[in-house]
Design a protein around this motif. Structure first.
Motif, mmCIF file in Angstrom:
data_model
loop_
_atom_site.group_PDB
_atom_site.id
_atom_site.type_symbol
_atom_site.label_atom_id
_atom_site.label_comp_id
_atom_site.label_asym_id
_atom_site.label_seq_id
_atom_site.Cartn_x
_atom_site.Cartn_y
_atom_site.Cartn_z
ATOM 1 N N TRP A 1 0.800 -1.226 0.000
ATOM 2 C CA TRP A 1 0.000 0.000 0.000
ATOM 3 C C TRP A 1 0.831 1.273 0.000
ATOM 4 O O TRP A 1 0.442 2.269 -0.603
ATOM 5 N N THR A 2 1.996 1.266 0.658
ATOM 6 C CA THR A 2 2.817 2.484 0.610
ATOM 7 C C THR A 2 3.297 2.762 -0.808
ATOM 8 O O THR A 2 3.371 3.922 -1.231
ATOM 9 N N PHE A 3 3.612 1.687 -1.541
ATOM 10 C CA PHE A 3 4.024 1.895 -2.931
ATOM 11 C C PHE A 3 2.879 2.481 -3.746
ATOM 12 O O PHE A 3 3.094 3.381 -4.574
ATOM 13 N N ARG A 4 1.678 2.005 -3.540
ATOM 14 C CA ARG A 4 0.535 2.504 -4.310
ATOM 15 C C ARG A 4 0.164 3.932 -3.940
ATOM 16 O O ARG A 4 -0.304 4.706 -4.772
ATOM 17 N N ILE A 5 0.385 4.286 -2.686
ATOM 18 C CA ILE A 5 0.193 5.689 -2.289
ATOM 19 C C ILE A 5 1.194 6.574 -3.022
ATOM 20 O O ILE A 5 0.829 7.619 -3.576
ATOM 21 N N MET A 6 2.455 6.157 -3.032
ATOM 22 C CA MET A 6 3.491 6.926 -3.719
ATOM 23 C C MET A 6 3.189 7.040 -5.218
ATOM 24 O O MET A 6 3.233 8.131 -5.801
ATOM 25 N N ALA A 7 2.878 5.908 -5.856
ATOM 26 C CA ALA A 7 2.625 5.924 -7.297
ATOM 27 C C ALA A 7 1.365 6.711 -7.640
ATOM 28 O O ALA A 7 1.341 7.464 -8.625
ATOM 29 N N GLY A 8 0.326 6.558 -6.829
ATOM 30 C CA GLY A 8 -0.905 7.301 -7.077
ATOM 31 C C GLY A 8 -0.708 8.801 -6.958
ATOM 32 O O GLY A 8 -1.206 9.582 -7.788
ATOM 33 N N LEU A 9 0.027 9.226 -5.936
ATOM 34 C CA LEU A 9 0.322 10.656 -5.794
ATOM 35 C C LEU A 9 1.187 11.148 -6.941
ATOM 36 O O LEU A 9 1.060 12.297 -7.375
ATOM 37 N N GLY A 10 2.087 10.284 -7.444
ATOM 38 C CA GLY A 10 2.901 10.663 -8.593
ATOM 39 C C GLY A 10 2.044 10.979 -9.809
ATOM 40 O O GLY A 10 2.311 11.942 -10.537
ATOM 41 N N MET A 11 1.000 10.199 -10.039
ATOM 42 C CA MET A 11 0.093 10.468 -11.155
ATOM 43 C C MET A 11 -0.670 11.777 -10.944
ATOM 44 O O MET A 11 -0.879 12.552 -11.886
ATOM 45 N N LEU A 12 -1.085 12.040 -9.698
ATOM 46 C CA LEU A 12 -1.772 13.304 -9.405
ATOM 47 C C LEU A 12 -0.829 14.494 -9.573
ATOM 48 O O LEU A 12 -1.249 15.573 -10.002
ATOM 49 N N MET A 13 0.446 14.296 -9.237
ATOM 50 C CA MET A 13 1.430 15.365 -9.444
ATOM 51 C C MET A 13 1.578 15.694 -10.922
ATOM 52 O O MET A 13 1.646 16.867 -11.309
ATOM 53 N N LEU A 14 1.653 14.654 -11.739
ATOM 54 C CA LEU A 14 1.747 14.873 -13.179
ATOM 55 C C LEU A 14 0.505 15.583 -13.697
ATOM 56 O O LEU A 14 0.607 16.509 -14.521
ATOM 57 N N LEU A 15 -0.660 15.186 -13.196
ATOM 58 C CA LEU A 15 -1.901 15.855 -13.588
ATOM 59 C C LEU A 15 -1.871 17.321 -13.182
ATOM 60 O O LEU A 15 -2.287 18.199 -13.958
ATOM 61 N N THR A 16 -1.382 17.602 -11.985
ATOM 62 C CA THR A 16 -1.285 18.993 -11.515
ATOM 63 C C THR A 16 -0.437 19.830 -12.463
ATOM 64 O O THR A 16 -0.812 20.953 -12.833
ATOM 65 N N ALA A 17 0.702 19.303 -12.855
ATOM 66 C CA ALA A 17 1.612 20.045 -13.725
ATOM 67 C C ALA A 17 1.019 20.251 -15.111
ATOM 68 O O ALA A 17 1.114 21.354 -15.681
ATOM 69 N N VAL A 18 0.388 19.223 -15.679
ATOM 70 C CA VAL A 18 -0.163 19.319 -17.031
ATOM 71 C C VAL A 18 -1.348 20.282 -17.065
ATOM 72 O O VAL A 18 -1.466 21.116 -17.978
ATOM 73 N N VAL A 19 -2.233 20.186 -16.081
ATOM 74 C CA VAL A 19 -3.376 21.112 -16.030
ATOM 75 C C VAL A 19 -2.885 22.542 -15.865
ATOM 76 O O VAL A 19 -3.424 23.477 -16.470
ATOM 77 N N GLY A 20 -1.840 22.736 -15.057
ATOM 78 C CA GLY A 20 -1.268 24.073 -14.909
ATOM 79 C C GLY A 20 -0.758 24.617 -16.228
ATOM 80 O O GLY A 20 -0.921 25.801 -16.532
ATOM 81 N N LEU A 21 -0.136 23.755 -17.040
ATOM 82 C CA LEU A 21 0.344 24.185 -18.353
ATOM 83 C C LEU A 21 -0.817 24.606 -19.256
ATOM 84 O O LEU A 21 -0.737 25.631 -19.945
ATOM 85 N N LEU A 22 -1.893 23.830 -19.249
ATOM 86 C CA LEU A 22 -3.058 24.167 -20.073
ATOM 87 C C LEU A 22 -3.681 25.488 -19.638
ATOM 88 O O LEU A 22 -4.056 26.320 -20.486
ATOM 89 N N LEU A 23 -3.796 25.693 -18.329
ATOM 90 C CA LEU A 23 -4.350 26.955 -17.836
ATOM 91 C C LEU A 23 -3.422 28.120 -18.162
ATOM 92 O O LEU A 23 -3.888 29.230 -18.471
#
Length: 462
Positions: free
Chosen positions: A323-345
């Motif tokens: 579960w700790t690995f999945r927390i890390m990986a899941g947050l990594g995907m949200l981080m990428l989403l944060t950066a990409v959405v910021g670029l679009l905005l």
């Protein structure tokens, strides 16, 4: 298994102290480099907003640096009090490596820190920038030596056993062990991401409260650019690290994936499940066929060894690392989403006006720290039951102490840590709530100038 014996209490104590400690050096590593960039830009452009940002974030850095030093000293004592068996066997490796860290990194940081924090009007601008740069370099050198020591514990090489003790034979191999380059890159980028999310969340907070001055907008923008660059790189480095771990620590990968049986012809990925160590099965598993092979071997039918191929006494505790690995990986995907959405905005000219996005960034502020802790737990618990993988078992590394002694010191550390470091974190948050100063030249950039009239009047009076 007795969870309140001296062995498990000593493990819990070290886990508690290292979890506190690792956060503050990560903040210091990322923030020091950020400060060096800010001062470089100020010297290059003469834009006072960069200096305002520097003066603000240097205070955050100073508090984090101080707490990192204090918490690190406690861990050094624990090696002697709780883990003398480990120090006796592996001290010929870890002792020199930590000494090199002090001589090359800590002295460098300490020597230039005073100039960096208090030397703006006492030395020339170039000398001050050199001090800031040296502190940033010092944090990276410190990372190098700490990761070299810890990576040796994960993938040891370049040593021999003499009279039950580890003796270095080839220091180059000891330092540049198989996992070291991947773990150094992964940890360094993680520290930059931690700092970037803190800066971005602080900017989001002030944007939501109506500030539109240059230091706030520029902090928000620079942090998002950093995340846009680093997050994809971190995903790539993490993938390479996973391949390296599969080669040198295959049982750790099996535990992370909750994989018990070796699946021939292609391994499925368990998206969800509850690993049961006693029954040797992952219950309620939701699987994607062949995805495990694609991720972990980069092939459709790659084979990954299951935990049943390893003796039970050599298996990590899968329910934690799964579960700790999945927390890390899941947050990594949200981080990428944060950066990409910021670029679009940004491209649509709405980066500073989209309140929903600023709320999202604010909520993501702690994500770098949470992902860092989750990744660290995955790495360290996944190494168990070894302190030096395949060489020294954790049960043989503990000091001959009693459970009462271990329990009392753990309780004392919990109380002191929450009082001392809780106060430090509160102070850091309080400073971030105040935000960087809005210089007089940025008055016109404020969206709601009436919110800052009082502060600007004070500045004009000066």
């Amino acid at each position: 298994m007795e969870i309140f014996d001296a062995f498990h209490l000593a493990r819990l104590q070290f886990a508690f102290t290292v979890s506190f400690h690792i956060v503050f050096p990560a903040i210091s590593i990322g923030m020091a480099s950020f400060l060096a960039v800010l001062e470089w830009r100020f010297l290059l452009t003469g834009d006072k907003a960069y200096k305002d940002m520097y003066l603000f974030w240097s205070r955050i850095f100073a508090v984090g640096f101080g707490m990192g030093v204090v918490s690190g000293v406690v861990m050094a004592y624990e090696f002697g009090t709780n883990w003398s068996g480990f120090s006796l066997v592996a001290g010929n490796i870890t002792g020199p490596l930590l000494t090199y860290e002090v001589l090359t990194a800590f002295f460098l940081e300490a020597g230039f820190l005073g100039i960096m924090l208090f030397g703006w009007h006492r030395v020339s601008p170039r000398a001050h920038f050199f001090a800031t740069f040296m502190v940033a370099v010092g944090t990276l050198i410190s990372t190098f030596w700490i990761l070299a020591s810890n990576s040796f514990m994960q993938t040891p090489q370049g040593f021999a056993m003499e009279n039950g003790r580890i003796v270095p034979v080839d220091w180059f191999k000891v330092i540049f062990n198989p996992s070291f380059p991947f773990r150094l890159a992964h940890m360094t980028i993680a520290a930059f991401i931690v700092a970037a999310f803190i800066v971005a969340a602080c900017g989001a907070w002030h944007l939501l409260h109506g500030r539109r001055d240059v230091p706030v907008k520029r902090s928000f923008s620079m942090a998002l650019w950093m995340l846009l660059v680093l997050t994809p790189i971190q995903i790539f480095v993490g993938d390479a690290h996973g391949l390296n771990t599969r080669e040198y620590q295959p049982v750790k990968i099996a535990a992370i994936e909750g994989l018990w049986e070796t699946e021939h012809g292609g391994t499925a990925l368990n998206l969800f499940g509850l690993p049961d160590m006693d029954a040797e099965v992952t219950r309620y598993a939701i699987q994607v066929p062949h995805l495990g092979s694609l991720i972990l071997t980069h092939s459709w039918d790659g084979e990954i060894r299951g935990m049943k191929e390893f003796p039970p006494e050599d298996r990590p505790y899968s329910p934690i690392v799964f579960w700790t690995f999945r927390i890390m990986a899941g947050l990594g995907m949200l981080m990428l989403l944060t950066a990409v959405v910021g670029l679009l905005l940004r491209r649509n000219g709405r980066l500073y006006e989209a309140d929903w996005y600023q709320w999202f960034v604010l909520c993501m502020g702690p994500s770098g720290i949470v992902a860092l802790l989750a990744g660290w737990i995955t790495t360290e618990v996944g190494r168990q039951p070894w302190t030096v993988y395949g060489v020294v078992r954790t049960v043989d590394s503990v000091s001959p102490i009693g459970s009462q002694q271990a329990g009392v010191t753990l309780l004392m550390l919990v109380i002191v840590y929450f009082l001392v470091f809780g106060t430090g974190v509160y102070y850091m948050l309080k400073m971030m709530k105040a935000g960087p100063s809005a210089g007089l030249e940025t008055r016109e950039s404020l969206k709601y100038p009436e919110l800052h009239n009082r502060a600007l009047d004070v500045l004009e009076g000066e």
